[in-house]
Write an enzyme that holds these catalytic residues in place. Structure first.
Site, PDB file in Angstrom:
ATOM      1  N   ASN A   1      16.090 -38.163  51.838  1.00 27.71           N
ATOM      2  CA  ASN A   1      14.787 -38.747  51.508  1.00 27.71           C
ATOM      3  C   ASN A   1      13.827 -38.283  52.601  1.00 27.71           C
ATOM      4  O   ASN A   1      13.819 -38.837  53.701  1.00 27.71           O
ATOM      5  CB  ASN A   1      14.906 -40.270  51.470  1.00 27.71           C
ATOM      6  CG  ASN A   1      13.606 -40.941  51.062  1.00 27.71           C
ATOM      7  OD1 ASN A   1      12.570 -40.285  50.927  1.00 27.71           O
ATOM      8  ND2 ASN A   1      13.651 -42.242  50.883  1.00 27.71           N
TER       9      ASN A   1
ATOM     10  N   ARG B   1      15.313 -37.401  46.981  1.00 28.33           N
ATOM     11  CA  ARG B   1      14.402 -38.353  46.341  1.00 28.33           C
ATOM     12  C   ARG B   1      13.025 -37.705  46.301  1.00 28.33           C
ATOM     13  O   ARG B   1      12.547 -37.189  47.312  1.00 28.33           O
ATOM     14  CB  ARG B   1      14.330 -39.626  47.163  1.00 28.33           C
ATOM     15  CG  ARG B   1      13.263 -40.542  46.648  1.00 28.33           C
ATOM     16  CD  ARG B   1      12.941 -41.615  47.616  1.00 28.33           C
ATOM     17  NE  ARG B   1      11.967 -42.497  47.022  1.00 28.33           N
ATOM     18  CZ  ARG B   1      11.000 -43.087  47.722  1.00 28.33           C
ATOM     19  NH1 ARG B   1      10.899 -42.885  49.009  1.00 28.33           N
ATOM     20  NH2 ARG B   1      10.142 -43.878  47.125  1.00 28.33           N
TER      21      ARG B   1
ATOM     22  N   HIS C   1       9.527 -46.664  42.051  1.00 25.89           N
ATOM     23  CA  HIS C   1      10.783 -47.399  42.258  1.00 25.89           C
ATOM     24  C   HIS C   1      11.683 -47.308  41.025  1.00 25.89           C
ATOM     25  O   HIS C   1      12.553 -48.165  40.816  1.00 25.89           O
ATOM     26  CB  HIS C   1      10.555 -48.911  42.530  1.00 25.89           C
ATOM     27  CG  HIS C   1       9.844 -49.224  43.792  1.00 25.89           C
ATOM     28  ND1 HIS C   1       8.890 -50.226  43.877  1.00 25.89           N
ATOM     29  CD2 HIS C   1       9.932 -48.700  45.034  1.00 25.89           C
ATOM     30  CE1 HIS C   1       8.438 -50.296  45.110  1.00 25.89           C
ATOM     31  NE2 HIS C   1       9.031 -49.366  45.835  1.00 25.89           N
TER      32      HIS C   1
ATOM     33  N   ARG D   1      -0.316 -53.248  51.185  1.00 28.55           N
ATOM     34  CA  ARG D   1      -1.155 -52.807  50.059  1.00 28.55           C
ATOM     35  C   ARG D   1      -1.724 -54.018  49.330  1.00 28.55           C
ATOM     36  O   ARG D   1      -1.046 -55.040  49.179  1.00 28.55           O
ATOM     37  CB  ARG D   1      -0.332 -51.972  49.068  1.00 28.55           C
ATOM     38  CG  ARG D   1       0.164 -50.670  49.640  1.00 28.55           C
ATOM     39  CD  ARG D   1       0.758 -49.792  48.538  1.00 28.55           C
ATOM     40  NE  ARG D   1       1.512 -48.696  49.110  1.00 28.55           N
ATOM     41  CZ  ARG D   1       2.804 -48.461  48.865  1.00 28.55           C
ATOM     42  NH1 ARG D   1       3.485 -49.231  48.025  1.00 28.55           N
ATOM     43  NH2 ARG D   1       3.402 -47.457  49.433  1.00 28.55           N
TER      44      ARG D   1
ATOM     45  N   GLU E   1      19.498 -46.967  45.696  1.00 31.46           N
ATOM     46  CA  GLU E   1      18.863 -45.765  45.152  1.00 31.46           C
ATOM     47  C   GLU E   1      19.618 -44.499  45.564  1.00 31.46           C
ATOM     48  O   GLU E   1      19.716 -43.551  44.793  1.00 31.46           O
ATOM     49  CB  GLU E   1      17.409 -45.700  45.643  1.00 31.46           C
ATOM     50  CG  GLU E   1      16.543 -46.758  44.993  1.00 31.46           C
ATOM     51  CD  GLU E   1      15.350 -47.176  45.845  1.00 31.46           C
ATOM     52  OE1 GLU E   1      15.562 -47.840  46.877  1.00 31.46           O
ATOM     53  OE2 GLU E   1      14.218 -46.846  45.478  1.00 31.46           O
TER      54      GLU E   1
END
Ligand code: ADP
Length: 404
Positions: free
Chosen positions: A7, A91, A180, A241, A385
Site C-alpha cells: 500500500n 492497493r 473502502h 474531513r 483489506e
C-alpha cells in the site's frame, strides 16, 4: 505462493508478505518518511521481535529495496530468497469507471491508472510509484492492482450521478465512486458466512469507521449506494474531513476568508471533522477520553459524529427497503463500544436491539452484538483489506499462469 501486498502512499509504504498455502502473514511492516534522510523502516516478522531501522531512503524504489532486504535478512528475514516472491498486489485508491474488478498490471492498465490521476491526485501517483519501484526491484514478477472503488461500480446511475449538469459527468466523469470498497466487500461476505445465510438474500449496511469513514448499502452482495463520493470527502463526519455540507459553503468561505482552492480543500480534508469541533484531536480514543473528563466540545464532536452515522444507516434502510444486518468495522467501528451503543440505541425503530454485554466484549473475532430478539443482526467484523488484495493477486496470477 508467496504474495507481497503493498500500500504505497506519497511518503510511506505499508507491506505484508503472505504465504498463500495457508493465508498466513509471514511479515508486515512499513516505511515512513520516504524522501528524507531519516526514513524509518518498521518490520514485524511473524514469531520474531520487531525491527526498527532509521536510514536515508530517498524514493519508493529505495524503499522497496530496503523492504526486500529485510524480508530475506539472515536474522530478521522470513524467506530465503526474494525469488520466492511470486506475485505482488497493490492497493489502488481510484479505479474510476475503468475497473470493476482487480487487474494484472500491463502497460495498458498503468496507462489507465495514470489517466485517473486527476480524480485521485494524492493517491494514484503514489501507487504508480509503488508499481514502478516493484518493477525495478523484482523484474518479471507479476503485479496485480486492487481498487478501493471497484466494489461500488455496481451502483445504479440514480445513486451515482450528482444532480448537476450532465455535461460535467460526460466531460470530466464527475460522479460518486465510493471508497473502502475492498473492506465493504470483505465484511459483507463475512457477515453472510457468519450468519449462515446467502449473501444474495441479505440487505446489509456496512459501516467502515476509521480515520476515514464510509457507510455502504449492500443488497444481494452488491453495493447499491455508499457515502463517499467522487472523492473521500463526501458522507460521514470523519477524523479530519467534514463529510456532507451545503456546497454553497465553499464559495462563501472562500470569499469571506480569502482562501484559494487549495486552502479550502485542505480545510475540508485536513482541518475539519472531529479535530475541528473538539479542538482536541482527530483520534476517537482521545475524544472519548476528553468526553469522560467533561470536555464539552469533545462531547459535541462525538454527538455530531454519531448523529451523522445514524442518519446514513437510516437512509440506507430506506434505499434498500429494510435491513437484515448492520456491520461495524475498522478502528472506531471495531473498538468503540460507545459509538456502537449510541448509534444502535437510536435505531430501535428499525427493530435494532443491542446486547450491552456482548457489545462490551473486546476481541479480534467476528461477533454478534445484537440480542436474539433484535429484528436486525448487528455484527462487529474486523476488516482485512490486505487479505483480499493477497487473494485477488493469487487468483489472478494463478489463472493467468494456468491459461498461459
Ligand atoms: P485508518 O482509516 O487510518 O485505517 P483505522 O481503521 O486504523 O484508521 O482507525 C483509526 C481510528 O480508530 C482512530 O480514530 C482511533 O482513535 C480509533 N480507535 C482505535 N481504537 C479505539 C478504541 N479502543 N476506542 C475508540 N476508538 C478507537
Amino acid at each position: 505462493m508467496k504474495v507481497l501486498v503493498i500500500n504505497a502512499g506519497s511518503s510511506s509504504l505499508k507491506y505484508q508478505l503472505y504465504d498463500m498455502t495457508d493465508e498466513s502473514v509471514l511479515a508486515a511492516g512499513r516505511v515512513e518518511r520516504i524522501g528524507m534522510e531519516s526514513a524509518i523502516l518498521t518490520h514485524e516478522p511473524a514469531g520474531k521481535p520487531e525491527v526498527r531501522e532509521v536510514s536515508e531512503i530517498l524514493d519508493h524504489t529505495a524503499a522497496i529495496r530496503k523492504v526486500l532486504a529485510v524480508i530475506v535478512h539472515s536474522e530478521h528475514g522470513v524467506i530465503r530468497s526474494i525469488e520466492d516472491i511470486q506475485a505482488v498486489g497493490h492497493r489502488v485508491v481510484h479505479g474510476g469507471e475503468s475497473f470493476r474488478e482487480s487487474a494484472i498490471v500491463t502497460p495498458e492498465v498503468k496507462q489507465e491508472i495514470k489517466r485517473l490521476f486527476d480524480l485521485a491526485p494524492l493517491h494514484n501517483p503514489a501507487h504508480m510509484m509503488g508499481i514502478s519501484a516493484v518493477e525495478a526491484n523484482l523484474p518479471g514478477v507479476p503485479q496485480v492492482v486492487v481498487f478501493d472503488t471497484a466494489f461500488h461500480q455496481t451502483m445504479d446511475q440514480n445513486a451515482y450521478l450528482y444532480p448537476i449538469p450532465l455535461a460535467l459527468y460526460r466531460r470530466h466523469k464527475i460522479r460518486k465512486y465510493g471508497f473502502h470498497g475492498t473492506s465493504h466487500m470483505y465484511v459483507s461476505r463475512r457477515a453472510a458466512e457468519f450468519l449462515g445465510r446467502k449473501l444474495e438474500e441479505l440487505k446489509i449496511v456496512t459501516c467502515h469507521i476509521g480515520n476515514g469513514a464510509s457507510v455502504t448499502a449492500v443488497k444481494g452482495g452488491k453495493s447499491v449506494d455508499t457515502s463517499m463520493g467522487m472523492t473521500p470527502l463526501e458522507g460521514l463526519m470523519m477524523g479530519t474531513r467534514s463529510g456532507d455540507l451545503d456546497p454553497a459553503v465553499v464559495p462563501f468561505v472562500m470569499g469571506k476568508e480569502d482562501l484559494t482552492i487549495g486552502e479550502v480543500s485542505s480545510m475540508l480534508n485536513k482541518h475539519s471533522g472531529l479535530i475541528a469541533i473538539s479542538g482536541i484531536s482527530s483520534d476517537m480514543r482521545e475524544i472519548q477520553e476528553a468526553m469522560e473528563e467533561g470536555h464539552p466540545n469533545a462531547r459535541l464532536a462525538f454527538e455530531m459524529y454519531e448523529y451523522r452515522l445514524r442518519k446514513y444507516i437510516g437512509a440506507y434502510a430506506a434505499a434498500m427497503n429494510g435491513i437484515d444486518a448492520i456491520v461495524f468495522t475498522a478502528g472506531v467501528g471495531e473498538n468503540s463500544w460507545l459509538l456502537r451503543a449510541r448509534t444502535c440505541l437510536n435505531l430501535a425503530y428499525l427493530g435494532v436491539e443491542i446486547d450491552p454485554e456482548a457489545n462490551l466484549v473486546r476481541s479480534k473475532e467476528d461477533r454478534r452484538i445484537s440480542t436474539a430478539n433484535s429484528k436486525v443482526e448487528v455484527l462487529v467484523i474486523p476488516t482485512n483489506e490486505e487479505l483480499v488484495i493477497a487473494r485477488d493477486t493469487y487468483a489472478l496470477v494463478r489463472s493467468e499462469e494456468s491459461g498461459a
